[in-house]
Motif scaffolding. Structure first.
Motif, PDB file in Angstrom:
ATOM      1  N   ILE A   1      -0.698   2.685 -16.917  1.00  0.00           N
ATOM      2  CA  ILE A   1       0.755   2.762 -16.755  1.00  0.00           C
ATOM      3  C   ILE A   1       1.205   1.785 -15.681  1.00  0.00           C
ATOM      4  O   ILE A   1       2.180   1.067 -15.840  1.00  0.00           O
ATOM      5  CB  ILE A   1       1.178   4.205 -16.371  1.00  0.00           C
ATOM      6  N   GLY A   2       0.451   1.739 -14.598  1.00  0.00           N
ATOM      7  CA  GLY A   2       0.835   0.915 -13.453  1.00  0.00           C
ATOM      8  C   GLY A   2       1.017  -0.544 -13.804  1.00  0.00           C
ATOM      9  O   GLY A   2       1.905  -1.218 -13.273  1.00  0.00           O
TER      10      GLY A   2
ATOM     11  N   ASP B   1       0.824  -1.213   0.000  1.00  0.00           N
ATOM     12  CA  ASP B   1       0.000   0.000   0.000  1.00  0.00           C
ATOM     13  C   ASP B   1       0.850   1.250   0.000  1.00  0.00           C
ATOM     14  O   ASP B   1       0.585   2.207  -0.735  1.00  0.00           O
ATOM     15  CB  ASP B   1      -0.899   0.018   1.248  1.00  0.00           C
ATOM     16  N   THR B   2       1.869   1.229   0.855  1.00  0.00           N
ATOM     17  CA  THR B   2       2.748   2.394   0.923  1.00  0.00           C
ATOM     18  C   THR B   2       3.378   2.671  -0.437  1.00  0.00           C
ATOM     19  O   THR B   2       3.412   3.808  -0.905  1.00  0.00           O
ATOM     20  CB  THR B   2       3.854   2.171   1.973  1.00  0.00           C
ATOM     21  N   LEU B   3       3.850   1.594  -1.089  1.00  0.00           N
ATOM     22  CA  LEU B   3       4.509   1.784  -2.382  1.00  0.00           C
ATOM     23  C   LEU B   3       3.528   2.293  -3.433  1.00  0.00           C
ATOM     24  O   LEU B   3       3.855   3.183  -4.223  1.00  0.00           O
ATOM     25  CB  LEU B   3       5.139   0.460  -2.832  1.00  0.00           C
ATOM     26  N   ILE B   4       2.316   1.749  -3.406  1.00  0.00           N
ATOM     27  CA  ILE B   4       1.329   2.201  -4.394  1.00  0.00           C
ATOM     28  C   ILE B   4       1.043   3.691  -4.205  1.00  0.00           C
ATOM     29  O   ILE B   4       1.041   4.468  -5.153  1.00  0.00           O
ATOM     30  CB  ILE B   4       0.025   1.387  -4.262  1.00  0.00           C
ATOM     31  N   ARG B   5       0.850   4.082  -2.952  1.00  0.00           N
ATOM     32  CA  ARG B   5       0.558   5.499  -2.694  1.00  0.00           C
ATOM     33  C   ARG B   5       1.757   6.376  -2.988  1.00  0.00           C
ATOM     34  O   ARG B   5       1.606   7.531  -3.398  1.00  0.00           O
ATOM     35  CB  ARG B   5       0.098   5.680  -1.246  1.00  0.00           C
ATOM     36  N   PHE B   6       2.946   5.832  -2.774  1.00  0.00           N
ATOM     37  CA  PHE B   6       4.159   6.567  -3.135  1.00  0.00           C
ATOM     38  C   PHE B   6       4.144   6.881  -4.628  1.00  0.00           C
ATOM     39  O   PHE B   6       4.354   8.010  -5.056  1.00  0.00           O
ATOM     40  CB  PHE B   6       5.386   5.718  -2.770  1.00  0.00           C
ATOM     41  N   GLY B   7       3.852   5.855  -5.421  1.00  0.00           N
ATOM     42  CA  GLY B   7       3.806   6.041  -6.867  1.00  0.00           C
ATOM     43  C   GLY B   7       2.729   7.018  -7.280  1.00  0.00           C
ATOM     44  O   GLY B   7       2.923   7.853  -8.169  1.00  0.00           O
TER      45      GLY B   7
ATOM     46  N   PHE C   1      -1.150 -10.398  -1.170  1.00  0.00           N
ATOM     47  CA  PHE C   1      -1.351  -9.019  -0.748  1.00  0.00           C
ATOM     48  C   PHE C   1      -0.372  -8.028  -1.345  1.00  0.00           C
ATOM     49  O   PHE C   1      -0.526  -6.841  -1.191  1.00  0.00           O
ATOM     50  CB  PHE C   1      -1.294  -8.918   0.787  1.00  0.00           C
ATOM     51  N   PHE C   2       0.681  -8.514  -1.995  1.00  0.00           N
ATOM     52  CA  PHE C   2       1.702  -7.583  -2.440  1.00  0.00           C
ATOM     53  C   PHE C   2       1.591  -7.345  -3.933  1.00  0.00           C
ATOM     54  O   PHE C   2       1.758  -8.254  -4.736  1.00  0.00           O
ATOM     55  CB  PHE C   2       3.088  -8.135  -2.095  1.00  0.00           C
ATOM     56  N   TYR C   3       1.298  -6.085  -4.269  1.00  0.00           N
ATOM     57  CA  TYR C   3       1.209  -5.720  -5.680  1.00  0.00           C
ATOM     58  C   TYR C   3       2.185  -4.571  -5.916  1.00  0.00           C
ATOM     59  O   TYR C   3       2.254  -3.634  -5.136  1.00  0.00           O
ATOM     60  CB  TYR C   3      -0.214  -5.286  -6.011  1.00  0.00           C
ATOM     61  N   PHE C   4       2.961  -4.670  -6.989  1.00  0.00           N
ATOM     62  CA  PHE C   4       3.925  -3.610  -7.265  1.00  0.00           C
ATOM     63  C   PHE C   4       3.669  -3.012  -8.637  1.00  0.00           C
ATOM     64  O   PHE C   4       3.852  -3.671  -9.661  1.00  0.00           O
ATOM     65  CB  PHE C   4       5.345  -4.175  -7.189  1.00  0.00           C
ATOM     66  N   PRO C   5       3.240  -1.727  -8.681  1.00  0.00           N
ATOM     67  CA  PRO C   5       2.922  -1.095  -9.967  1.00  0.00           C
ATOM     68  C   PRO C   5       4.183  -0.581 -10.645  1.00  0.00           C
ATOM     69  O   PRO C   5       4.481   0.617 -10.608  1.00  0.00           O
ATOM     70  CB  PRO C   5       1.992   0.045  -9.565  1.00  0.00           C
ATOM     71  N   THR C   6       4.925  -1.477 -11.273  1.00  0.00           N
ATOM     72  CA  THR C   6       6.228  -1.127 -11.826  1.00  0.00           C
ATOM     73  C   THR C   6       6.175   0.107 -12.741  1.00  0.00           C
ATOM     74  O   THR C   6       7.013   1.000 -12.665  1.00  0.00           O
ATOM     75  CB  THR C   6       6.802  -2.307 -12.624  1.00  0.00           C
TER      76      THR C   6
END
Lengths: 348, 368, 533
Positions: free
Chosen positions: A178-179, A43-49, A189-194
């Protein structure tokens, strides 16, 4: 030893250290209250992006001495117009997102140019004026959303057949366009929108490169010592205007990236307070009213978004109350307040 | 130093650009809205009694050169906390109002003192700092009222408390105090109720401000506002003087919010104070005040013009665009736009004044 | 009792950080008399006044030596307040008036008359109302003492400069305590007629019993009004005399001093055939505090041209005007072509570079590295130090070349630093100045302005800076205009030296001319000097 610690605290500023410690505490506490770490990190990474580009939009204006860009809504409006137009034209996928950006760009340049000219005439009072220019432009756009001739049934009020809705879904157009490029999952639970990260770091790279050109060098100088810049033949007003234009364009891209992750376009009063989290993030990352770097953007966005993601889940579990909103208000505005009281302007 | 008549007129238009603009907008919109003059008069009377005290509270920080006091929201918070206690004790009528004022006073003094200290650390950008401080304190206010009231601070009246057992409800009912000040001295003129007692209080505040300007402290504030360095070298203790200005403003804003809420009759615990600053500041600016200069006349002219626009714009918008919402949003735009415009005009004027002063200096010195 | 001096200064001395600025200064001042205090910039006048007025900078730097007596009693002023209550009033060069207040309000600032009433009893003095009638009376009384035509109800912002000065003086004398009045260069900003009025009113004040210390560079004013004259040079009293016993030339002589050191002429005065590189006609520059009114000068190719003059007489304005940093007008012809004024990039593009007198404010980017500072001007104005990337689409900084260049200057100019990446703010003043020079040299200018190049730097660095200038002049044929208040320094390096006075050039002399003549030019006594222009 004690001195080095003291120096470190003084350099970093105690609010930043408190915020960092708080985030560490949240991550440490998370497993004990059954909050999944992988989901939290994801979640943190997604919101970071989602937010990174809008935070990056702070950098050029701080560099050129225009202060914190409370006028970010101007860029956001350009982005919204681009996004709405792309939906109106039924543009899908990557074509839709980049189409939205392409259409937003000229608008952002025009807005930024006018905004820059205005700020050049009110040197020293930029921040307050920027805030209210942002507010009033959001308000006038509320009127515009009602009367602009958009008529896609996906966007207008069903019953009246005219006037844009408050939120418009982009799910069937370009959500995560884009994500999803080279994105991957890691367990449930882990998704990474490269793709979003690639886009963000491309933007950072472009700004970093720009800062090393002749113009970029001059821009940074205008902020740190305008007298010096002038004495060495730099046109101060031109640099400031240029920085405002870049900030505004980044703001437009930032909101489009935000929407493609979020899945909705938020109109009307949606962009009203959007400048504040971005301002707070860059300050938390170590920027001041006069100096900001790309590192500040990255660090600040991670810290700030980390807290926003973690507080609702962790704190709720600990004290059984949702205090996240209050914590968000206190942290973000406290950080801005701290930065504003650090330097006294002018001589006495 | 003689100015021609046309120059004089031009000067008048430039100085009063904002009020004249509003006068024109209202003059055009009133016939469109179709409201009768009697109705408008009654509405304006109510709004004057509601808002005058709040707007007047802005005058003293302007006198002390600290600009528009966006931190007046802190005072409004203090007033609301006073109301929560009074509602908790079920005290009604004017006694309730008085008690609310008494409770809010020390809170407002404390908040004002804190605000003054922060603003002294941000000299030269007081407005934006006070503006952010208001947001920050809003968070603290929520923390206190939403989490500590009913848990740490005992609140016995269950009507006030959220069902979870602590925290104050979104709406606090002030029915027992509604209009108790307005109707204290009953007076009806041609079927229109006049809130005489409220206007007497407003009148007293005006007298206080007039008197205050004539005091030594008022003079010190003027000096501090005009030139901090000179005032300091003359031996005036400038920083405490500035803090005093903010404290007075915050306390007055607390009373202003109490008067405002008693005419409304209910209090949105978490929202009533938020817009107070924007509306009061927009009103005083519409009245022709600037960041550095404001008078009692500005306050009253401003409230009348600003609220006139507020009353007529939704209906005017409906007539023009066939949509009342356009008018609604338009008046939101006007509130923020007028602040932006006034800030820009002020910064602009300051810069051109400086240039003019240099040019005049050049002329006089080259003549020798 | 009547003959006892109101102020007696005995053996006063002062050092700042082991740097002696005042030594064994003694003089007396009688009631109702005017003392003229004369000296070059840096002679110690301001330090003496700071001691007398109890400025905190004195106590903070270790106090002073010697004793000061007022009315026969020894005094020790630690704060300006102490001096005020002992009856010393001071009128500074910069006005401390509130522009939006009336003359009356300014005269009585923080000493207003109050209506004594009940609120005062309860809330203290600050809530007493002002007694405007009484204030008017007190202010006009003070104005009357000055004997000038000044309306108490006028706003300061609407007054001409001279009358602001009168308001300041009226403020000091309105305080009933003031018995000694210090006027620091009061006539510098006045027109001639205003100056005359001021001198007359000073006489009135003195006759009314107030003792005055009058600091001025205008020697004839000093001669015409003062009862006695004290001349300071290098922190010492070199002349203490009654007014009848000296002349303008005598004072100038005492101020500048006879130089025993022989001036080493560094090169032959430029040959007659050299072409004019810079021709300035009727230049005016609006630089606050250093206004240039009407300057014309011609500088030859290959010359080192000095400009000196007292502070505030416009010498610094000339460079800032030609560089486009301050609003300027008039005509400047450089290298045969007219130069566009008020456009810094035009001046730089034409090949003129300046080393600013405001080293830390204008000259340097304090928070950046040495290398950035050195290459900045060349990068911006000549697009040096750039390399193409992305197939020439974009040009970015060439960090390697930047580093090499900075390293070279660090070595050549002996800049003491940990590396060329060190932040400039961490360097000493002398090394900062070397960075400024390096930045200017790197643009390879045809004409270089250097303003106050040795101000506030140590002796070793001074020599190095001057040597570097000399070297670039000789070896690269760089024409240099050096602006400095250190006359002797100019005489050791320049070919010719111009002296500014009241915003114009009072005269141009060869560096070998007697120092007394330079002194007279500074004092505005052009008629007593043979000028070879």
């Amino acid at each position: 030893m004690i001195n080095t610690i003291k120096n470190f605290i003084e350099d970093a500023g105690w609010p930043r250290i408190l915020i960092a410690l708080f985030l560490v505490f949240l991550f440490v506490a998370a497993p004990f209250v059954d909050v999944r770490l992988d989901a939290s990190v994801s979640d943190t990474l997604i919101r970071f992006g989602m937010n990174g580009v809008m935070v990056l939009a702070m950098v050029p204006m701080i560099q050129s001495g225009c202060g914190l860009n409370f006028g970010l809504p101007l860029g956001i409006i350009a982005g919204l117009l681009g996004a709405v137009t792309s939906v109106q034209l039924e543009m899908h996928g990557l074509f839709g997102v980049f189409g939205a950006m392409a259409m937003a760009t000229p608008l952002a340049i025009i807005f930024g140019w006018g905004y820059g000219l205005l700020l050049n005439r009110v040197k020293g009072d930029e921040m307050m004026i920027a805030t209210y220019v942002g507010f009033s432009s959001v308000a006038i756009m509320c009127v515009m959303w009602l009367i602009l001739p958009y008529d896609s049934p996906k966007m207008v009020w069903g019953y009246a057949g005219e006037g844009l809705r408050t939120t418009i879904s982009v799910e069937e157009f370009w959500q995560n366009a884009i994500g999803d490029i080279a994105s991957f999952r890691f367990g449930e639970f882990f998704y990474f929108p490269t793709g979003v990260f690639v886009f963000f770091f491309l933007c950072c790279g472009a700004i970093a490169l720009f800062m090393r050109t002749k113009t970029g060098t001059a821009m940074a100088t205008v902020g740190s010592n305008p007298e010096f810049a002038k004495a060495n033949g730099v046109n101060i007003n031109r640099m400031r205007t240029l920085s405002v234009i870049i900030s505004t364009v980044l703001g437009a891209y930032g909101i489009i990236i935000y929407q493609q992750s979020f899945g909705f376009i938020q109109l009307y009063m949606g962009p009203f307070y959007m400048a504040f989290p971005a301002v707070a993030a860059v300050l938390i990352g170590g920027a001041s009213v006069k100096k900001a770097s790309i590192m500040n953007v990255i660090v600040g966005t991670i810290l700030f978004q980390g807290i926003l993601t973690m507080t609702p889940s962790v704190i709720n579990s600990i004290i059984q109350t949702d205090m996240s909103e209050v914590i968000r208000i206190i942290v973000s505005n406290g950080m801005i307040l701290y930065a504003l009281t650090r330097v006294v302007r002018g001589r006495e | 130093m003689k100015t021609t008549k046309s120059e004089h007129l031009k000067f008048f238009f430039i100085r009063n650009a904002v009020p004249l603009l509003f006068f024109t907008i209202s003059a055009l919109a009133i016939p469109l809205s179709g409201f009768s003059l009697a109705y408008l008069f009654e509405e304006l009377l109510i709004r004057l009694s509601r808002n005058a005290f709040l707007v007047l509270s802005l005058l003293i920080p302007i006198l002390a050169g600290m600009g528009l006091n966006f931190g007046m929201v802190l005072g409004a918070m203090a007033g609301q906390i006073g109301f929560i206690f009074v509602a908790n004790w079920n005290i009604v009528g004017t006694q309730g109002l008085l008690l609310a004022a008494i409770i809010s006073t020390p809170i407002a003094i404390l908040l004002g003192w804190m605000c003054g200290i922060v603003l002294n650390k941000a000299r030269g950008r007081e407005m934006v700092t006070a503006f952010i401080l208001a947001f920050f304190m809003n968070g603290v206010y929520q923390l206190v009222v939403l989490y500590l009231f009913g848990s740490v601070v005992p609140i016995s009246n269950t009507d006030l408390v959220l069902s979870r057992g602590y925290g104050i409800r979104n709406v606090t009912n002030l029915e027992g105090m509604r209009n108790s000040l307005d109707n204290l001295i009953p007076l009806t003129l041609g079927g229109v109720g006049i809130p005489l007692a409220t206007f007497i209080l407003i009148g007293l505040l005006c007298l206080f401000i007039v008197w205050f300007r004539k005091t030594k402290l008022g003079q010190d504030m003027r000096a501090t506002g005009e030139d901090l360095a000179v005032a300091r070298s003359a031996g005036i203790r400038v920083l405490p003087t500035r803090i005093l200005a903010i404290i007075i403003s915050t306390v007055l804003a607390a009373y202003g919010q109490i008067i405002f809420l008693q005419t409304v009759g209910t209090m949105n615990t978490y929202n009533s104070h938020e817009q107070v600053g924007v509306f009061a500041i927009a009103a005083i600016l519409v009245g022709g005040a600037t960041v550095s200069k404001a008078s009692i006349t500005n306050v009253f002219v401003g409230i009348i013009l600003f609220h006139l626009m507020f009353i007529v714009s939704p209906t005017a918008g409906k007539v023009l665009f066939g949509d009342a919402q356009v008018g609604e949003y338009f008046r939101v735009f006007i509130s923020y736009g007028v602040i932006a415009l006034a800030l820009v005009l002020h910064a602009w004027r300051r810069q051109s004044d400086k240039d003019r002063a240099r040019a005049r200096f050049r002329n006089t010195s080259s003549a020798t | 009792m009547e003959n006892q001096p109101i102020l007696r200064v005995e053996h006063v001395g002062k050092t700042y950080y082991k740097n002696r600025v005042l030594k064994d200064v003694s003089f007396t001042l009688n009631k109702g008399s005017i003392l003229g205090l004369v000296g070059e910039n840096g002679a110690g006048k301001s330090t003496l006044m700071n001691i007398l007025f109890g400025m905190s900078v004195i106590a903070e730097t270790g106090g002073y030596e010697g004793k000061i007596f007022v009315d026969g009693a020894e005094v020790l002023f630690l704060r300006p307040k102490d001096a005020l209550s002992a009856g010393i009033g001071m009128v500074h060069q910069e006005f401390s008036l509130i522009p939006g207040f009336t003359v009356t309000e300014n005269i009585l600032l923080n000493r207003e008359s109050l209506h004594h009433n009940i609120t005062e009893e309860v809330f203290g003095e600050r809530l007493a109302t002002l007694d405007r009638e009484d204030m008017k009376k007190r202010a006009s009384l003070a104005i009357q003492k000055l004997n000038v035509d000044l309306d108490g109800e006028t706003l300061i912002s609407e007054l001409p400069v001279g009358y602001k000065q009168f308001t300041e003086i009226a403020r000091e004398i309105s305080s009933s305590r003031t018995r000694i009045l210090v006027l620091d260069e009061p006539t510098a900003v006045l027109t001639e007629s205003e100056a005359e009025i001021l001198l007359k009113s000073m006489r009135n004040l003195a006759d009314a019993g107030i003792a005055i210390i009058f600091i001025s560079h205008r020697l004839d004013e000093v001669l015409s009004i003062c009862d006695k004259i004290v001349v300071l040079r290098d922190g010492e009293v070199v002349l203490d005399t009654k007014v009848g016993e000296t002349s303008v030339r005598g004072m100038a002589n005492a101020m500048v001093g006879r130089q025993t050191k022989r001036i080493e002429q560094t090169k032959a005065v430029k040959d007659e055939n050299a072409k004019v590189l810079l021709e300035v006609n009727n230049l005016w520059v609006d630089m606050p505090g250093e206004t240039v009114r009407d300057v014309s000068l011609r500088v030859m190719q290959g010359e080192i041209y000095g400009i000196s003059g007292l502070a505030g007489q416009g010498k610094l304005g000339i460079a800032n005007g030609i560089m486009g940093l301050m609003l300027a007008g008039g005509s400047v012809i450089f290298d045969g072509k007219p130069l566009q004024l008020n456009a810094p990039s035009e001046s730089l593009a034409a090949g003129i570079t300046a080393v600013s007198e405001d080293r830390r404010g204008v000259g340097l980017l304090l928070e950046e590295s040495i290398e950035w500072n050195i290459i900045f001007s060349a990068l911006q104005n000549q697009s040096g130090f750039l390399k193409p990337i992305l197939g020439g689409l974009l040009h970015i900084r060439d960090e390697k070349r930047i580093e090499a260049c900075a390293k070279q200057y660090v070595k050549d100019l002996e800049i003491r630093c940990t590396s060329e990446k060190q932040k400039v703010q961490e360097l000493s003043g002398g090394n900062q100045q070397k960075v400024c020079l390096a930045k200017a040299f790197e643009t390879n200018p045809k004409l270089l302005f250097v303003a106050e190049p040795t101000r506030g730097i140590d002796v070793g660095a001074k020599a190095l800076v001057l040597d570097a200038l000399r070297k670039y002049n000789r070896e690269n044929g760089m024409t240099i205009i050096m602006i400095s208040s250190e006359l002797e320094e100019l005489r050791s390096i320049c070919d010719r030296i111009a002296i500014t006075d009241r915003g114009s050039i009072a005269g141009v002399l060869p560096a070998s001319a007697p120092s007394e003549d330079f002194g007279l030019l500074m004092m505005g006594k052009v008629d007593q000097v043979e000028v070879s222009a």
